[in-house]
Design an enzyme around this catalytic site. Structure first.
Site, PDB file in Angstrom:
ATOM      1  CD  GLU A   1      42.313   0.252  -1.800  1.00 24.72           C
ATOM      2  OE1 GLU A   1      41.919   0.914  -0.808  1.00 24.72           O
ATOM      3  OE2 GLU A   1      42.003   0.535  -2.979  1.00 24.72           O
TER       4      GLU A   1
ATOM      5  CG  HIS B   1      44.435   6.735 -11.825  1.00 24.96           C
ATOM      6  ND1 HIS B   1      44.276   7.815 -10.990  1.00 24.96           N
ATOM      7  CD2 HIS B   1      43.441   5.863 -11.493  1.00 24.96           C
ATOM      8  CE1 HIS B   1      43.221   7.615 -10.202  1.00 24.96           C
ATOM      9  NE2 HIS B   1      42.707   6.445 -10.479  1.00 24.96           N
TER      10      HIS B   1
END
Lengths: 342, 324
Positions: A72, A140
């Site tokens: 990322e 998450h």
């Protein structure tokens, strides 16, 4: 742009999901603007973990729709370099929780370069990322929109229904400013017919402007200010307390928090004098505090009878459903707060 | 207008470029002492051989993304020295209207930018490399990092991506041996950074930045490798950071004697001047002429920069959002 049937994967428009709507907006924008690229993990062959980029690889090819390695930091920074080279990248960070490994390029490059360059370099980059709880616990399930909004230089937007999702992605893709586009995981696969606030999604291209909140339910007793999935939960709670207790809540979907439409909020508060901010993001130092601070500054401290913040508790979201229900705002807890507010 | 040549420099021109760079950095140090600059300043004094070695291999369309120690790279990329110094001196006439400052110069036309975050230059350069491949143009993106930044995770991420897709990407590692106070060999597994290239099936080489000709040869090779789509390259250039990490750094972690020896034996200007004389490539008077003109050029720039206005405080909020 004229409606193109090849762009509209969904035949029955009532069955369109938020993901479908976002995919339509991206496809239509990519058709019109060859400088738009999509890059991220599983955005190509897989079509995105929520299906929003389904079919884009086949249609636009691997140059413009690129599956990325789990890097990322590299690919958010590539987005910055691509902006400098004249592109308009949509960089997908699968879950917003993963921003920790690449926030550097978001907060120090993407969002600052337009200003740091004295307006010479624009960053028309869209960070597309999924937020919110789907029972996946602390790493998450976060929202983190308050984190982005705190840092200067980014538009921070979070559509609450398929209509806005399509129109706001279309708007994001013509901005000259960087945009963080937060999709709620629980809404992505939900069909339009299952939304309480479900305006039809036109097949043709359209935009929903940033900085204009929507009054999604009119009411006179209390103003609920919220975003994202909080809108559906608040509508459900408002409906419930209206039938059970006769409390008429006005529900405002801010739609974007940078820019923040305080005029709509203040206009409602002049009428109701009661404010409830519902936020799935963390309670402290976030959206709920910001909204309250701004209304106090704008209307004065004596303009309210009641102010309540109902937000995610300041703890990592627990895994157990019993604990999650205890700390995460939902329709039942919002209804309970409304009743307590009287 | 910069008079530093970027195409096919002669040895004298390469020497003059180094003198210009040295005088430029000295002017910045004076600007700091005279309170023209109120923040940090990182100079490349002692490292001129690296940037001067880049001259001749950078095309206008190539991208160069640099670090907190970026002035010399900007000069090598053809960025206007007056606009650059005005930015360093926080002036409205600066490259970024005084909003960026010395660590954040952005020149879109020259495809030059920098970042103050160590290691973060590389992903941005990689984005350019991706664009060049997409457009099928012959340009190359160069990301500069120090040896300290080469230990950031982005280094691996970028090399892996560039090597997998054969992107036209060159990492130039300016190895001055010190990450502020931490010596390279105490925190790095291998004796060079460039030997990591084999892990990516990439081109890699380490050369001594004392001699700009040596750098130029290696840099040309690295650029040719990337330009001909054979994948990325890691060029590591060793050099000496003459001053502390920033102006004001006590530099006490390096013994005074070591620093003195370094300045005597590792000065690229001194080395290259002698080399040109010994090889008969330049006469003393030619070199003196170059030195004088470099000094005068910088003096003219400094005078113009000092006369330029500071940004207007009423415009502090400008240049943020522009909308659609």
């Amino acid at each position: 742009m004229a409606a193109d049937q090849t762009m509209t994967r969904v035949v029955d428009r009532a069955e369109i999901t938020t993901s479908d709507a976002i995919g339509e907006a991206i496809a239509q924008a990519m058709e019109a603007d060859p400088k738009i690229l999509v890059m991220g993990e599983d955005v190509g062959t897989y079509g995105g973990v929520f299906g929003a980029t389904d079919g884009l690889l086949q249609r636009f090819g691997p140059g413009r729709v690129r599956d990325m390695p789990i890097s990322e930091m590299a690919f958010t920074g590539m987005g910055v370099g691509l902006c400098m080279a004249g592109y308009r990248p949509v960089v997908e960070v699968m879950f917003v929780d993963f921003i920790g490994v690449c926030l550097e390029q978001i907060m120090n490059a993407m969002s600052k370069i337009p200003y740091m360059s004295g307006g010479n370099v624009r960053m028309p980059m869209v960070v597309k990322t999924a937020a919110g709880s789907i029972g996946s616990a602390a790493q998450h399930s976060q929202c983190l929109w308050g984190t982005f909004a705190h840092l200067p230089g980014m538009r921070v937007v979070m559509p609450a229904n398929p209509h806005d999702a399509k129109g706001m992605m279309a708007e994001a893709l013509r901005q000259h400013d960087p945009v963080v586009f937060l999709e709620h995981k629980a809404l992505m696969r939900r069909k339009l017919s299952a939304f309480r606030n479900g305006s039809p999604v036109p097949a043709e291209f359209y935009r929903v402007p940033f900085g204009k909140a929507a009054i999604v339910r009119p009411g006179s007793d209390v103003t609920i200010v919220t975003v994202s999935k909080g809108v559906e939960d608040s509508l459900s709670a408002a409906q419930e307390v209206a039938s059970s207790d006769g409390i008429e809540a006005e529900v405002i979907d801010l739609r974007t928090i940078v820019p923040l439409d305080m005029e709509t909020v203040c206009a409602s508060l002049r009428k109701t004098r009661r404010l409830l901010v519902v936020d799935e993001d963390y309670l402290s130092f976030g959206l709920s505090g910001e909204v309250v601070a701004r209304v106090v500054e704008m209307l004065g401290p004596s303009s309210f009878d009641k102010v309540v913040r109902h937000a995610m508790a300041d703890i990592p979201l627990p895994a157990a459903k019993s604990l999650e229900d205890a700390v995460l705002p939902g329709s039942a807890s919002i209804a309970a707060v409304l009743r307590r507010m009287g | 207008m910069s008079t530093v040549p970027v195409v096919s420099p002669t040895p004298i021109e390469r020497y003059r470029a180094m003198v210009v760079m040295r005088r430029f950095e000295e002017a910045c140090i004076r600007g700091m002492q005279q309170k023209e600059i109120h923040g940090e300043l990182h100079t490349g004094i002692g490292q001129e051989g690296v940037a001067a070695g880049m001259l001749g291999s950078l095309l206008v369309g190539d991208a160069l993304v640099s670090t907190h120690r970026n002035h010399l790279h900007a000069i090598a990329k053809g960025v206007s020295m007056q606009a650059l110094m005005a930015e360093i001196f926080e002036r409205e006439t600066g490259l970024c209207r005084g909003r960026g400052g010395h660590m954040h110069p952005f020149d879109r036309e020259k495809r030059f930018s920098a970042t103050g975050i160590v290691g973060s230059s590389l992903p941005v350069a990689l984005g350019y490399a991706y664009a060049f491949q997409l457009e099928n143009v012959e340009n190359v993106a160069v990301g500069v990092t120090g040896e300290g930044g080469s230990n950031a995770g982005a280094f691996h991420e970028c090399m892996n991506i560039a090597a997998t897709w054969k992107l036209p990407f060159v990492i130039l590692v300016e190895n001055n041996g010190w990450a502020i106070s931490v010596p390279f060999n105490e925190v790095t597994a291998t004796s060079t950074v460039s030997q990591r290239a084999s892990g990516y099936d990439a081109w890699g080489q380490t050369v001594d930045g004392l001699d700009p000709d040596v750098v130029a040869t290696a840099f040309a090779e690295a650029m040719l490798h990337a330009r001909s789509r054979r994948g990325p390259a890691i060029l590591e250039v060793t050099c000496a950071r003459f001053r502390g990490h920033y102006e004001g750094d006590h530099d006490g972690y390096r013994p005074a004697e070591t620093r003195k020896r370094m300045r005597e034996s590792r000065d690229p200007l001194k080395y290259y001047r002698e080399k040109l004389m010994v090889l008969g490539l330049a006469t003393d008077s030619q070199l003196a002429t170059a030195e004088n003109s470099a000094r005068d050029e910088i003096a003219t720039i400094v005078a113009a920069v000092k006369a330029a206005p500071n940004p207007d405080p009423s415009e502090a909020m400008r240049y943020s959002f522009v909308g659609v």
